[in-house]
Design a protein around this motif. Sequence first.
Motif: not given
Length: 135
Positions: A7-9, A87-95, A100-105
């Motif tokens: 997870a990268i934030t 399929p390989v799943l990628m989750n993208l979360e925005l807060a 500004a926006t915090k993004i987590t992949l």
Amino acid sequence: MSTFDYAITRTLDAPADKVWQAWTIADDYGKWASAEEVVLDVRPGGAWSSVMVLPDGTRIPLSGSYVEVVENKRLVMGMDVPGRDEPVLMNLELAADGEATKITLSQTFDTAEDRDQAEQGSNFLLDSLTAHLAA
């Protein structure tokens, strides 16, 4: 069976709706993701495809579908991988965080090698997205 995930934030200097548009509007996505022939049907079950162009000119066709779509908050994308049934799943979360926006992949893989390669790719994507939003 063990799994390998990452997870990268990051905090991006742009509001959540601008970050969302960068991921969901084909022309915007193509600009920052070094992609051509981008098609995005952003809805659950909708398909996406693009051709990633690497710095050395190598072209990599990619495709998949959207599993979950919550506008300005969450995208779950499946990527078709040759030789895999699922399929390989990628989750993208925005807060949203003010302007500004915090993004987590995040993603989960069967091998450390696949995880490391995908994590490197995600960091590259986030670097490109950060530069695009700052321009």
